[in-house]
Design a protein around this motif. Structure first.
Motif, mmCIF file in Angstrom:
data_model
loop_
_atom_site.group_PDB
_atom_site.id
_atom_site.type_symbol
_atom_site.label_atom_id
_atom_site.label_comp_id
_atom_site.label_asym_id
_atom_site.label_seq_id
_atom_site.Cartn_x
_atom_site.Cartn_y
_atom_site.Cartn_z
ATOM 1 N N LYS A 1 -0.746 10.597 3.818
ATOM 2 C CA LYS A 1 -1.131 9.530 2.798
ATOM 3 C C LYS A 1 -0.724 8.303 3.765
ATOM 4 O O LYS A 1 -1.541 7.331 3.741
ATOM 5 C CB LYS A 1 -0.395 9.580 1.736
ATOM 6 C CG LYS A 1 -0.777 10.499 0.696
ATOM 7 C CD LYS A 1 0.428 10.713 -0.432
ATOM 8 C CE LYS A 1 -0.433 11.801 -1.340
ATOM 9 N NZ LYS A 1 0.480 12.846 -1.509
ATOM 10 N N ARG B 1 0.793 -1.233 -0.029
ATOM 11 C CA ARG B 1 -0.032 -0.080 -0.140
ATOM 12 C C ARG B 1 0.930 1.318 -0.042
ATOM 13 O O ARG B 1 0.470 2.212 -0.812
ATOM 14 C CB ARG B 1 -1.007 -0.089 1.260
ATOM 15 C CG ARG B 1 -1.757 1.125 1.505
ATOM 16 C CD ARG B 1 -2.883 1.239 0.218
ATOM 17 N NE ARG B 1 -3.852 2.359 0.535
ATOM 18 C CZ ARG B 1 -3.615 3.701 0.650
ATOM 19 N NH1 ARG B 1 -2.510 3.955 0.422
ATOM 20 N NH2 ARG B 1 -4.525 4.680 1.041
ATOM 21 N N LEU B 2 2.143 1.238 0.922
ATOM 22 C CA LEU B 2 2.750 2.329 0.727
ATOM 23 C C LEU B 2 3.973 2.406 -0.665
ATOM 24 O O LEU B 2 4.485 3.464 -0.551
ATOM 25 C CB LEU B 2 3.708 2.291 2.073
ATOM 26 C CG LEU B 2 2.881 2.441 3.388
ATOM 27 C CD1 LEU B 2 3.858 2.133 4.412
ATOM 28 C CD2 LEU B 2 2.182 3.750 3.575
ATOM 29 N N LEU C 1 4.482 5.593 -2.297
ATOM 30 C CA LEU C 1 5.111 6.847 -1.558
ATOM 31 C C LEU C 1 6.508 6.646 -1.371
ATOM 32 O O LEU C 1 7.492 7.614 -1.031
ATOM 33 C CB LEU C 1 4.519 6.939 -0.270
ATOM 34 C CG LEU C 1 3.049 7.116 0.054
ATOM 35 C CD1 LEU C 1 2.527 7.036 1.298
ATOM 36 C CD2 LEU C 1 2.693 8.461 -0.601
ATOM 37 N N GLU D 1 -3.782 7.652 5.743
ATOM 38 C CA GLU D 1 -4.712 7.096 4.894
ATOM 39 C C GLU D 1 -4.559 5.323 4.871
ATOM 40 O O GLU D 1 -5.543 4.522 4.842
ATOM 41 C CB GLU D 1 -5.003 7.683 3.477
ATOM 42 C CG GLU D 1 -5.448 9.061 3.488
ATOM 43 C CD GLU D 1 -5.363 9.664 2.138
ATOM 44 O OE1 GLU D 1 -5.026 9.212 1.167
ATOM 45 O OE2 GLU D 1 -5.319 11.358 2.020
ATOM 46 N N ALA D 2 -3.162 5.297 4.330
ATOM 47 C CA ALA D 2 -3.200 3.762 4.477
ATOM 48 C C ALA D 2 -3.251 2.893 5.738
ATOM 49 O O ALA D 2 -3.745 1.733 5.659
ATOM 50 C CB ALA D 2 -1.513 3.593 4.076
ATOM 51 N N ASP E 1 3.131 15.841 4.037
ATOM 52 C CA ASP E 1 2.224 15.435 2.912
ATOM 53 C C ASP E 1 2.271 14.014 2.824
ATOM 54 O O ASP E 1 1.145 13.290 3.034
ATOM 55 C CB ASP E 1 2.636 15.959 1.554
ATOM 56 C CG ASP E 1 1.704 15.547 0.537
ATOM 57 O OD1 ASP E 1 0.245 16.000 0.487
ATOM 58 O OD2 ASP E 1 1.976 15.124 -0.504
ATOM 59 N N ALA E 2 3.384 13.344 2.991
ATOM 60 C CA ALA E 2 3.490 11.850 2.810
ATOM 61 C C ALA E 2 2.987 11.226 4.124
ATOM 62 O O ALA E 2 2.203 10.160 4.059
ATOM 63 C CB ALA E 2 5.011 11.500 2.884
#
Length: 148
Positions: free
Chosen positions: A103, A25-26, A29, A106-107, A99-100
């Motif tokens: 995310k 999932r990551l 990124l 969210e993951a 910002d990361a």
């Protein structure tokens, strides 16, 4: 020793499978699950020395140095002068790191939803509570101020 089922193996295997799911999932990124945890800790701890961060994760200074160097190279954290020390530096999240981290959260929420879907919400919440209890009994604690 006769072969037998060990409860620990199921915990270990489940943890590995969850981490691999999160890793995939990551992938977009360019962040590993461990790096995601460090970014989260830095967000909660604020500007932090590499030594304090290593201590919070029970890592050697060398291991944290390698991790922080990779995060600096990726532009996710910055190294700044410690205003309270002429010799020390502090690590802070960069704008890109913030910002990361959004995310990453969210993951993590997706992972919570996955466990809810697989186990049912009551069992998933019970598992989370038991996991925190086990972590605490083993002397573990999340870096920074408590959030769970």
């Amino acid at each position: 020793m006769p072969k037998q089922g060990f409860a620990f193996h199921a915990h270990l295997h489940s943890g590995h499978l969850l981490e691999e799911h999160l890793r995939s999932r990551l992938t977009g990124l360019g962040i590993s699950p461990r790096q995601a945890r460090v970014l989260d800790a830095m967000d909660r701890m604020g500007p932090v020395s590499q030594v304090a961060l290593a201590r919070a994760f029970n890592l050697t200074a060398a291991s944290m140095s390698t991790m922080s160097s990779r995060l600096i190279e990726a532009g996710l954290i910055d190294k700044v002068r410690n205003p309270d020390s002429t010799r020390g530096n502090l690590l802070t999240l960069s704008a890109r790191g913030c910002d990361a981290l959004g995310k990453v959260y969210e993951a993590w929420a997706d992972m919570d939803r996955l466990m809810d879907a697989l186990l049912g919400q009551p069992k998933a919440h019970q598992l989370a509570a038991l996991t925190r209890e086990l972590r605490d009994a083993l002397g573990g604690q999340p870096p920074g101020p408590p959030v769970d």
